[in-house]
Design an enzyme around this catalytic site. Structure first.
Site, short mmCIF file in Angstrom:
data_model
loop_
_atom_site.label_atom_id
_atom_site.label_comp_id
_atom_site.label_asym_id
_atom_site.label_seq_id
_atom_site.Cartn_x
_atom_site.Cartn_y
_atom_site.Cartn_z
N THR A 1 28.34 25.12 49.86
CA THR A 1 28.49 26.50 49.58
C THR A 1 27.53 27.14 48.24
O THR A 1 27.86 26.20 47.29
CB THR A 1 29.88 26.71 49.61
OG1 THR A 1 30.42 26.56 50.83
CG2 THR A 1 30.39 28.25 49.28
N PHE B 1 27.16 29.78 45.39
CA PHE B 1 28.25 30.67 44.65
C PHE B 1 27.41 31.92 43.69
O PHE B 1 26.35 31.22 43.33
CB PHE B 1 29.21 29.99 44.04
CG PHE B 1 30.31 29.23 44.63
CD1 PHE B 1 31.47 29.88 44.92
CD2 PHE B 1 30.08 28.01 45.23
CE1 PHE B 1 32.47 29.27 45.63
CE2 PHE B 1 31.07 27.31 45.77
CZ PHE B 1 32.25 27.97 46.14
#
Length: 371
Positions: free
Chosen positions: A274, A276
């Site tokens: 992921t 960010f």
């Protein structure tokens, strides 16, 4: 043969200790030197704060471009064998500790304690910060906009499930800018209060995590109900109090909420990551290796997307991300989220953006930040 009846193993152990002793003394001496230098660095950082106060400088304690330049320079000068990745990790904490001596940094993220957002925030800003866990992405944006937190950390895209749509929608209306990015390996675990699935009737996680583990769940627990939570850490908190709930979260959440792992690495994609964004109320200066993120809306006509991309190609600017989101006008119109290489103040990027302004119906620069 050991002398005086001494066992061979005991003699070997004695020889080893004698060989290690001078090496350990050398390490102790080096550690003392490192500590002295760290104290000198901390004192210099405090002098920076004093100088800012003396000249009434309204300079932010956080300078993302300066911190990125320090780490890159040290990695470039690193003779080894200390790994470059470790250089980044160690100096992130050194910078964080010294920054904290000048002024504390409040970091907001999707909580509660033990979330992947918290891990990304601490990896990015270091542990010498004040944490402010929030109940939603909207709350993260709100507290940073209101000045209750200096910066925030929000997920923007996942390698398995794609864009985090709520984050993209919030960027559209928020005045906050992107200050940095952090990519985190996401390793999901199934956890319960007991460490077994006895009596468990439902599994709980953030919708993104449920989607990232849907294949594994279908193979192993197809009959379990799946409930969405505000975050994986929130699911862990619920599971700690309810023996009928199994949570999907990271190992940090298991430690934070005293849960026991039932299974590890249950994400369907072993390379699951992921990305960010660090967000705040400031603009970041060029660091020498940057990215710029934009939102664009195009007039509804043939060739509009091609016309949008043409200025980037004409000025030699590389695009690294292209994401579309419905504009919610009911007219099949879209906003485009674009990442390009370079800082908005770089000549080529600046010229490309100016050309885009002439062609786009709407353009918003979300920020330039160290890559």
């Amino acid at each position: 043969m050991a002398e005086h009846g001494e066992a061979p193993e005991a003699a070997q152990s004695t020889d080893l200790q004698q060989a290690l002793q001078p090496l350990r003394e050398r390490i102790d001496s080096i550690d003392a030197q490192i500590l002295t230098l760290l104290s000198q660095r901390a004192a210099a950082a405090m002098e920076v704060g004093v100088a800012k106060h003396r000249f009434n400088a309204n300079d932010a304690v956080l300078r993302p471009e300066r911190e990125a330049q320090i780490i890159r320079r040290l990695q470039a000068d690193n003779p080894g064998p200390f790994p470059d990745k470790a250089v980044a990790a160690v100096w992130t904490e050194i910078i964080s500790a010294c920054r904290g001596l000048e002024r504390g940094l409040v970091v907001a993220y999707l909580g509660p304690h033990g979330s992947f957002s918290e891990q990304a925030a601490l990896d990015h800003f270091g542990r010498a910060v004040q944490c402010l866990p929030c109940s939603s992405f909207d709350e993260v944006f709100r507290v940073v906009e209101a000045g209750e937190a200096n910066v925030g950390m929000v997920p923007v895209e996942n390698s398995t499930e794609g864009a985090v749509n709520r984050t993209l929608d919030l960027f559209l209306t928020s005045p906050l800018r992107i200050l940095g990015e952090r990519s985190l390996e996401i390793r999901h675990c199934l956890m319960t209060a007991s460490g077994s699935m006895d009596g468990v009737t439902r599994v709980m996680a953030h919708p993104q995590a449920l989607a990232q583990c849907q294949g594994w769940l279908a193979r192993n627990y197809p009959l379990l109900a799946r409930d969405a939570a505000a975050s994986n850490a929130e699911a862990a908190r619920v599971a700690a109090a309810d023996p009928t709930v199994a949570a999907i979260a990271g190992e940090t959440a298991a430690l934070a909420w005293n849960l026991h792992l039932v299974a590890s690495g249950i994400q369907d994609d072993p390379q699951n990551r992921t990305r960010f964004f660090a967000i705040g109320n400031m603009d970041t200066l060029p660091s020498g290796k940057d990215k710029t993120s934009l939102i664009l809306a195009l007039p509804n006509r043939a060739g509009a997307v091609y016309d949008m991309l043409a200025p980037l190609a004409a000025h030699g600017v590389s695009m690294t991300r292209f994401e579309s989101r419905p504009a919610r006008t009911g007219q099949w119109e879209y906003f485009f989220y674009v990442d390009i290489e370079g800082h908005r103040d770089d000549a080529a990027v600046s010229q490309a953006i100016e050309a885009l302004r002439e062609r786009a119906a709407f353009i918003k620069i979300l920020g330039s930040y160290p890559a």
